[in-house]
Design a protein around this motif. Structure first.
Motif, PDB file in Angstrom:
ATOM      1  N   THR A 494      -6.057 -30.527  -6.141  1.00  0.00           N
ATOM      2  CA  THR A 494      -5.708 -31.814  -5.818  1.00  0.00           C
ATOM      3  C   THR A 494      -5.876 -32.068  -4.241  1.00  0.00           C
ATOM      4  OG1 THR A 494      -3.937 -31.869  -7.642  1.00  0.00           O
ATOM      5  CG2 THR A 494      -3.780 -33.712  -6.054  1.00  0.00           C
ATOM      6  N   ARG A 495      -5.319 -31.159  -3.454  1.00  0.00           N
ATOM      7  CA  ARG A 495      -5.438 -31.561  -2.014  1.00  0.00           C
ATOM      8  C   ARG A 495      -7.038 -31.366  -1.466  1.00  0.00           C
ATOM      9  NH1 ARG A 495      -2.539 -26.587   0.831  1.00  0.00           N
ATOM     10  NH2 ARG A 495      -1.038 -27.313  -0.731  1.00  0.00           N
ATOM     11  N   VAL A 496      -7.853 -30.463  -2.388  1.00  0.00           N
ATOM     12  CA  VAL A 496      -9.099 -30.152  -2.126  1.00  0.00           C
ATOM     13  C   VAL A 496      -9.894 -31.543  -2.193  1.00  0.00           C
ATOM     14  CG1 VAL A 496     -11.207 -29.095  -2.515  1.00  0.00           C
ATOM     15  CG2 VAL A 496      -9.138 -27.835  -2.279  1.00  0.00           C
ATOM     16  N   ARG A 501     -12.680 -36.601  -0.439  1.00  0.00           N
ATOM     17  CA  ARG A 501     -12.894 -37.856  -0.443  1.00  0.00           C
ATOM     18  C   ARG A 501     -13.102 -38.388   0.768  1.00  0.00           C
ATOM     19  NH1 ARG A 501     -11.660 -42.195  -3.882  1.00  0.00           N
ATOM     20  NH2 ARG A 501     -11.542 -44.380  -2.776  1.00  0.00           N
ATOM     21  N   GLY A 502     -12.097 -37.898   1.857  1.00  0.00           N
ATOM     22  CA  GLY A 502     -12.276 -38.329   3.419  1.00  0.00           C
ATOM     23  C   GLY A 502     -13.516 -38.049   3.749  1.00  0.00           C
ATOM     24  N   PHE A 503     -13.980 -36.854   3.458  1.00  0.00           N
ATOM     25  CA  PHE A 503     -15.375 -36.236   4.152  1.00  0.00           C
ATOM     26  C   PHE A 503     -16.445 -37.019   3.643  1.00  0.00           C
ATOM     27  CE2 PHE A 503     -13.142 -31.861   4.420  1.00  0.00           C
ATOM     28  CZ  PHE A 503     -12.938 -32.132   5.726  1.00  0.00           C
ATOM     29  N   VAL A 526     -17.212 -31.434  -0.918  1.00  0.00           N
ATOM     30  CA  VAL A 526     -15.929 -30.321  -1.760  1.00  0.00           C
ATOM     31  C   VAL A 526     -15.972 -29.179  -1.048  1.00  0.00           C
ATOM     32  CG1 VAL A 526     -15.911 -29.317  -3.998  1.00  0.00           C
ATOM     33  CG2 VAL A 526     -16.474 -31.609  -3.973  1.00  0.00           C
ATOM     34  N   ARG A 527     -17.383 -28.395  -0.812  1.00  0.00           N
ATOM     35  CA  ARG A 527     -17.553 -27.158  -0.191  1.00  0.00           C
ATOM     36  C   ARG A 527     -16.577 -27.324   1.249  1.00  0.00           C
ATOM     37  NH1 ARG A 527     -23.669 -25.803  -0.945  1.00  0.00           N
ATOM     38  NH2 ARG A 527     -23.614 -24.899  -3.116  1.00  0.00           N
ATOM     39  N   ARG A 528     -16.824 -28.187   1.838  1.00  0.00           N
ATOM     40  CA  ARG A 528     -16.150 -28.345   3.353  1.00  0.00           C
ATOM     41  C   ARG A 528     -14.438 -28.340   2.976  1.00  0.00           C
ATOM     42  NH1 ARG A 528     -17.092 -33.134   7.391  1.00  0.00           N
ATOM     43  NH2 ARG A 528     -15.663 -32.642   9.267  1.00  0.00           N
ATOM     44  N   ALA A 529     -14.002 -29.015   2.186  1.00  0.00           N
ATOM     45  CA  ALA A 529     -12.583 -29.150   1.879  1.00  0.00           C
ATOM     46  C   ALA A 529     -12.138 -27.906   1.323  1.00  0.00           C
ATOM     47  CB  ALA A 529     -12.215 -30.513   0.845  1.00  0.00           C
ATOM     48  N   LYS A 536     -12.674 -18.309  -0.572  1.00  0.00           N
ATOM     49  CA  LYS A 536     -13.624 -18.268  -1.778  1.00  0.00           C
ATOM     50  C   LYS A 536     -14.736 -19.494  -1.705  1.00  0.00           C
ATOM     51  CE  LYS A 536     -12.491 -16.568  -5.801  1.00  0.00           C
ATOM     52  NZ  LYS A 536     -11.854 -16.529  -7.145  1.00  0.00           N
ATOM     53  N   ARG A 537     -16.060 -19.119  -1.963  1.00  0.00           N
ATOM     54  CA  ARG A 537     -16.989 -20.110  -2.143  1.00  0.00           C
ATOM     55  C   ARG A 537     -17.577 -20.449  -3.465  1.00  0.00           C
ATOM     56  NH1 ARG A 537     -14.880 -20.374   2.081  1.00  0.00           N
ATOM     57  NH2 ARG A 537     -15.778 -19.985   4.008  1.00  0.00           N
TER      58      ARG A 537
END
Length: 547
Positions: A494-496, A501-503, A526-529, A536-537
């Motif tokens: 949820t936080r991600v 969304r902001g990015f 999404v990856r950045r968040a 983990k990636r």
């Protein structure tokens, strides 16, 4: 000049495939596969790289098979789907092969042969099968007569003085060739490190009779379905003990049916068998279960019993016999299977506790020595085994008096040349392993394996985003769903999503008109968040909908 070219089977257990080439013609001995380790996600079988055969397809005159095990015939449907050449084998081996070909819808020119009956392949090869004792009926080695001299290929063999079917390894014929002069001996190395005599299958028969005699509950025997000699004496023992037999596992049912149709299970009638779905109503003291799964294969019969699946439930009066040794790499899984069976309450017997419940189908060091001394080859190439097996077999040959220049320690792809009685290395040909889906034509590349490994290690996030087509505004999302993340990482989603969304909103409105760019930026967001919350990636899959 004669060339011997191993395409598989030298440096590994499985993939057995050996080319003999002379004067513009080629003969292939065996065409086997290998089953993959658990780490090869989604790979069903591994087959040899057939590049050399494809490049020289017009030269290939025929294929001869030593016996019906998967590591000797399993890759043949894939090859025959590309190259149409005659296949020569004994009756039972052809029976095993026909089923494999039928599964994949492959047509083939199959020709039945008999031991000690030579036949021509092409213009330059005269081939003669020689009976050998193994764990499957109708196993043979081959004498291949060439313009440079005869070559002996033993296939998988052992020297059993009292085999179940009464057919011993034809040492007399090999001895006759030894007197004549053998250009090269290619010999099975699987048990080259074992210093004791390989036991007779009769030893297993006697051990079973002793163990089964006083069992008050069910008897369960876990074994390879392809070990038809052992299947035969278990069925005969079940008849003697007046126990009905429950075949458990698809390959066990299929192999028993085929062996009966071909006459390899004399005296075995329909009345002996009970299907698994009716087994629960049988009195336990009148039941013998013949199950696949001695290597702890997840879907095999023995694993089903250990898990408590199906109609049969094991109890304290039941005896389970694992009549096979763990294949290298399977030890941990087999140990876990034994623990599960013991937890079910059954008594479990396996080779470490009772060596007599299993004997190998391969010649050990003393038996390999006997063959070397009998054949007295001008050149020797150890085959069928990992590098340490081949190396030890070469040492045995040296101890038998062969000179260093007569010994050739080859690996897959080596080009061995023979002329005027001498052999030497003359280069290499393309070889390797091809990863395949057993029932499809798709090849699994190393890149795909790496992708699957990454998915297994990191998990996957699907990011869904809805954009208004006219204004290019973000209506909803990204909404994130996952597979393979741990519980703590799932809580973070949820936080991600909020951070992502902001990015993403930092992307200019003009660029949102480019669908490919939108998906690319969504993945980056999404990856950045996720990096802000975890090390983990995971793999990110974008889904963008414009409405």
């Amino acid at each position: 000049m004669l060339h011997v070219i191993p395409l598989g089977g030298l440096g590994e257990i499985g993939l057995n495939a050996m080319v003999i080439a002379c004067r513009g013609e080629m003969l292939l001995i065996d065409c086997g596969l290998m089953f993959p380790p658990v780490s090869n996600q989604g790979v069903d079988v591994i087959v040899p790289d057939f590049t050399h055969l494809r490049k020289n397809a017009s030269l290939l005159q025929g294929i001869v098979l030593t016996h019906g095990h998967e590591d000797h015939i399993g890759a043949l449907p894939f090859l025959l789907n590309e190259l149409k050449v005659p296949v020569y084998a004994t009756r039972f081996t052809l029976g095993m092969l026909r089923h494999r070909l039928h599964e994949l819808g492959v047509e083939a020119d199959l020709r039945e042969i008999e031991p000690r009956h030579p036949f021509r392949v092409g213009n330059h090869f005269t081939v003669e099968a020689c009976r050998v004792t193994h764990t499957v009926p109708d196993a043979v080695g081959y004498i291949v007569r060439t313009p440079e001299g005869p070559v002996i290929h033993t296939g998988d063999f052992k020297l059993d003085p009292d085999p179940i079917d009464g057919l011993r390894t034809d040492l007399e014929r090999w001895g006759e060739l030894g007197d004549e002069g053998v250009l090269c001996l290619l010999s099975d190395s699987t048990n080259s490190e074992r210093t004791h005599e390989t036991g007779s299958e009769r030893d297993v028969e006697r051990t079973f009779e002793r163990l089964f005699r006083d069992v008050k509950g069910r008897i369960v025997v876990g074994m390879f379905a392809s070990n038809l000699h052992r299947v035969r004496h278990v069925l005969e023992l079940a008849q003697k003990l007046e126990r009905s037999v429950v075949p458990l596992g698809r390959s066990m049912v299929r192999n028993i049916e085929m062996a009966r149709e071909l006459g390899y299970l004399p005296g075995v009638t329909d009345s002996l068998f009970v299907p698994p779905e009716h087994a629960a109503v049988l009195p336990p003291e009148r039941t013998l279960v013949l199950a696949t799964g001695s290597q702890a294969e997840p879907r095999a019969g023995l694993s089903q019993l250990a898990a408590g699946d199906g109609p049969l439930r094991l109890g304290p009066d039941d005896l389970v016999v694992l009549s096979a040794r763990a294949i290298p790499g399977n030890e941990r899984a087999v140990s876990g299977l034994i623990d599960q069976l013991l937890w079910r309450g059954a008594r479990v017997v396996y080779p470490d506790l009772e060596p007599g419940v299993h004997v190998s189908g391969h010649a050990s060091q003393p038996q390999q020595r006997r063959v070397l001394e009998l054949v007295r080859p001008k050149n020797f190439v150890p085959i069928h085994g990992e590098y340490h097996h081949l190396h030890r077999h070469l040492t045995t040959a040296r101890e038998c008096g062969l000179a260093p220049e007569q010994l050739l320690l080859a690996q897959d792809g080596d080009l061995l040349a023979f002329e005027e009685g001498r052999g030497h290395f003359a280069g290499s040909v393309p070889t390797g392993r091809i990863y395949r889906d057993r029932f499809g034509q798709g090849q699994v590349t190393q890149e795909i394996l790496q992708e699957r490994t990454r998915l297994a290690e990191t998990g996957i996030i699907v990011a869904a985003l809805v954009i208004e087509r006219a204004s290019l505004n973000v209506l909803t999302g990204p909404q994130l769903t996952s597979q393979g993340l741990n519980l703590d990482e799932q809580v973070l989603l949820t936080r991600v999503a909020e951070d992502a969304r902001g990015f993403f909103l930092e992307m200019s409105r003009e660029l949102r008109g480019d669908d490919a760019r939108v998906r690319e930026e969504l993945v980056k967001a999404v990856r950045r968040a996720f990096r802000l919350q975890s090390t983990k990636r995971p793999v990110v899959v974008p889904m963008v909908l414009k409405v």
